[in-house]
Enzyme design. Structure first.
Site, PDB file in Angstrom:
ATOM      1  N   LYS A 116      51.805  46.037  51.263  1.00  8.33           N
ATOM      2  CA  LYS A 116      51.863  45.579  49.878  1.00  8.33           C
ATOM      3  C   LYS A 116      52.316  44.111  49.804  1.00  8.33           C
ATOM      4  O   LYS A 116      51.704  43.288  49.106  1.00  8.33           O
ATOM      5  CB  LYS A 116      52.808  46.469  49.070  1.00  8.33           C
ATOM      6  N   CYS A 141      54.468  40.211  39.232  1.00 12.43           N
ATOM      7  CA  CYS A 141      54.281  40.643  40.626  1.00 12.43           C
ATOM      8  C   CYS A 141      54.167  39.497  41.617  1.00 12.43           C
ATOM      9  O   CYS A 141      55.079  39.281  42.418  1.00 12.43           O
ATOM     10  CB  CYS A 141      53.062  41.541  40.716  1.00 12.43           C
TER      11      CYS A 141
HETATM   12  C1  UGA Z   1      48.793  41.780  41.319  1.00 15.07           C
HETATM   13  C2  UGA Z   1      47.827  42.242  42.422  1.00 15.07           C
HETATM   14  O1  UGA Z   1      46.524  41.713  42.163  1.00 15.07           O
HETATM   15  C3  UGA Z   1      47.750  43.771  42.456  1.00 15.07           C
HETATM   16  O2  UGA Z   1      46.921  44.194  43.518  1.00 15.07           O
HETATM   17  C4  UGA Z   1      49.155  44.315  42.656  1.00 15.07           C
HETATM   18  O3  UGA Z   1      49.175  45.733  42.666  1.00 15.07           O
HETATM   19  C5  UGA Z   1      50.040  43.825  41.520  1.00 15.07           C
HETATM   20  O4  UGA Z   1      50.062  42.379  41.522  1.00 15.07           O
HETATM   21  C6  UGA Z   1      51.430  44.355  41.768  1.00 15.07           C
HETATM   22  O5  UGA Z   1      52.086  43.917  42.717  1.00 15.07           O
HETATM   23  O6  UGA Z   1      51.860  45.283  41.072  1.00 15.07           O
HETATM   24  P1  UGA Z   1      48.594  41.498  38.656  1.00 15.07           P
HETATM   25  O7  UGA Z   1      49.926  40.824  38.729  1.00 15.07           O
HETATM   26  O8  UGA Z   1      48.360  42.540  37.633  1.00 15.07           O
HETATM   27  O9  UGA Z   1      48.251  42.194  40.067  1.00 15.07           O
HETATM   28  O10 UGA Z   1      47.519  40.357  38.393  1.00 15.07           O
HETATM   29  P2  UGA Z   1      46.374  39.581  39.206  1.00 15.07           P
HETATM   30  O11 UGA Z   1      45.065  40.007  38.721  1.00 15.07           O
HETATM   31  O12 UGA Z   1      46.633  39.650  40.658  1.00 15.07           O
HETATM   32  O13 UGA Z   1      46.628  38.084  38.679  1.00 15.07           O
HETATM   33  C7  UGA Z   1      47.854  37.412  38.986  1.00 15.07           C
HETATM   34  C8  UGA Z   1      47.824  36.005  38.481  1.00 15.07           C
HETATM   35  O14 UGA Z   1      46.935  35.207  39.243  1.00 15.07           O
HETATM   36  C9  UGA Z   1      47.394  35.841  37.015  1.00 15.07           C
HETATM   37  O15 UGA Z   1      48.272  34.932  36.382  1.00 15.07           O
HETATM   38  C10 UGA Z   1      45.991  35.256  37.122  1.00 15.07           C
HETATM   39  O16 UGA Z   1      45.659  34.462  36.016  1.00 15.07           O
HETATM   40  C11 UGA Z   1      46.110  34.440  38.398  1.00 15.07           C
HETATM   41  N1  UGA Z   1      44.823  34.188  39.061  1.00 15.07           N
HETATM   42  C12 UGA Z   1      44.095  35.227  39.555  1.00 15.07           C
HETATM   43  C13 UGA Z   1      44.371  32.890  39.240  1.00 15.07           C
HETATM   44  O17 UGA Z   1      45.025  31.916  38.829  1.00 15.07           O
HETATM   45  N2  UGA Z   1      43.176  32.667  39.879  1.00 15.07           N
HETATM   46  C14 UGA Z   1      42.441  33.688  40.359  1.00 15.07           C
HETATM   47  O18 UGA Z   1      41.360  33.410  40.943  1.00 15.07           O
HETATM   48  C15 UGA Z   1      42.898  34.995  40.184  1.00 15.07           C
END
Ligand code: UGA
Length: 439
Positions: free
Chosen positions: A208, A264
């Protein structure tokens, strides 16, 4: 199977409802009575697509109940730990006190043969310590670690159709029997072809931490490229498309912009560094310090860009901010880059109006001094500068010609590289984005 779920936040509430939808009898336990009341009434305490319907359906079957009385978990034979592990105040390390408290409650009701299943994101070594607690309290009970990989905004689908299931089983925890119980729990999920890996406890915890660190690194990598593109006159979105076509790299998580936030990725990479330090492996993760630094720089750069666009000072300028949630399809504002930028601009004297389709209530609680608008129209009215900071579909699909009629000055900063730059420019907007050429 009879299942209890301790902690009914994003992870626990969704997990409990999903377990019930798979046919198990589930009791969700949470210390907050208001959360229990809302969930029992079929009202999700947070915005998550598809969750309200799933919750209401599961409640309707009678197979799902919520309570703040942990004694109600006594009938369950499988007990999930789904509580949060926030960053400790003033430190990088994770606060595992809620996990300890949940396991403390579970051991009160444990019977021989019961299984405690940890899902929370914990520092490596926590599961083995908790396994000792479980064995000491009830020698015939076992503990496994089964990390959760769900994303907010996709929580239901990620729980019912995950990329993989990981079971971390400790030595002396009835390896075969434990795997059989977990396979039975997840029978429907496994039947659809989801792979499952059985590891030791430490590896499961590390999977994780490593997965979130990799995702954070990917985002900061492309944001570092955005910095170089800005200096060299390149276009980071074209660069991301081109390198993303290499299957070894892949295009997902290469969206440059304001960077990552939420409850996260930021705290998980910091907790991972802190734990590696305790283990004497800090050198292995020093790169994550840079990943964090690149990410935080994006927010400062966004404010600098706003200042540049306003001729050197944003004091007294009316600025519209579209987006408050840390990402679209969520009302979560924990460590939200959008709100961070809005607050910095407000502190520098700008008159900032923030809007968001779902996150205004949470944002107003965190930053009561900011001004909020319920609609895009209100936020845009008379704005001298518009910042798009969360890529909600309603902002991505805005008609630039219509939006132009609402603002005072047609200047837009695209913090998520989500707008069609050509369309906005042709509609008469001055368009700028992080990591892309000026015109
Ligand atoms: C993240 C992980 O993706 C999950 O797999 C994990 O289970 C979760 O944390 C956790 O530890 O519980 P999450 O925090 O819901 O999930 O969101 P993400 O989709 O990962 O996005 C995180 C951040 O990255 C957001 O602020 C998003 O805007 C940013 N992001 C994402 C970018 O700036 N660029 C990208 O290409 C993708």
């Amino acid at each position: 199977m009879k299942v209890s779920v301790f902690g009914c936040g994003y992870l626990g509430a969704v997990h409990a409802a999903c377990m019930a939808s798979l046919g198990h009898d589930v009791v969700g336990v949470d210390v907050l009575p208001e959360k229990v009341d809302a969930l029992s009434a079929g009202r999700p305490p947070f915005h998550e697509p598809d969750f309200a319907e799933l919750l209401q359906r599961a409640l309707g079957t009678g197979r799902l109940v919520f309570t703040s009385d942990s004694a109600a978990a006594a009938d369950a034979t499988v007990h999930f730990v789904c509580v949060g592990t926030p960053q400790r105040r003033g430190e990088n390390a994770a606060d595992v006190s809620h996990v300890d408290a949940a396991v403390g409650s579970i051991v009160q009701v444990l019977k021989p043969g019961d299984l405690v299943v940890g899902k929370s994101t914990v520092p490596v070594g926590t599961a083995s310590r908790l396994a000792d607690t479980v064995h000491a309290a009830c020698p015939g009970a076992h503990l496994v670690w089964n990390p959760e990989f769900l994303r907010e905004g996709h929580a239901v689908a990620d729980t019912l159709e995950p990329d993989r299931l990981v079971y971390g089983v400790g030595t002396g925890d009835a390896h075969e029997e434990t795997v059989v119980v977990l396979d039975e729990l997840y029978a429907t999920v496994l039947a659809s072809g989801v792979p499952r890996l059985v590891t030791d406890l430490a590896t499961a915890e590390l999977v994780k931490a490593a997965a979130n660190s990799f995702l954070a690194t990917k985002i900061s990598f492309i944001n570092a490229m955005a910095e170089v593109c800005e200096s060299a006159g390149g276009d980071v979105t074209a660069l991301a498309d081109a390198i993303g076509m290499d299957q070894r790299i892949g295009r997902s998580f290469l969206n440059a912009g304001l960077g990552f936030g939420g409850g996260c990725l930021p705290k998980d990479i910091r907790a991972f560094m802190a734990r590696a330090g305790e283990l004497g492996a800090d050198q292995a993760l020093t790169f994550l310090r840079e990943v964090d630094a690149i990410n935080m720089r994006r927010r400062v750069r966004m404010v600098d860009l706003a200042r540049e666009e306003c001729g050197g000072s944003i004091a007294g300028r009316r600025i519209a901010v579209l987006g408050a949630a840390f990402k679209p399809h969520s009302d979560d504002v924990r460590d939200s880059p959008a709100l961070n930028v809005a607050a910095q601009m407000q502190l520098q004297g700008a008159s900032v109006v923030v809007t968001d389709p779902k996150a205004i209530a949470n944002a107003a609680q965190r930053w009561p001094d900011l001004q909020f608008a319920d609609t895009v129209e209100e936020a845009l009215a008379g704005a001298e500068l518009v910042l798009v900071l969360t890529e909600w579909p309603e902002y991505v699909e805005l008609d630039p010609a219509e939006a132009k009629r609402m603002v005072g000055e047609a200047r837009v900063l695209d913090g998520r590289n989500c707008l069609d730059a050509d369309a906005w420019r042709s509609a008469g907007w001055h368009y700028r984005a992080l990591g892309r050429p000026r015109a």
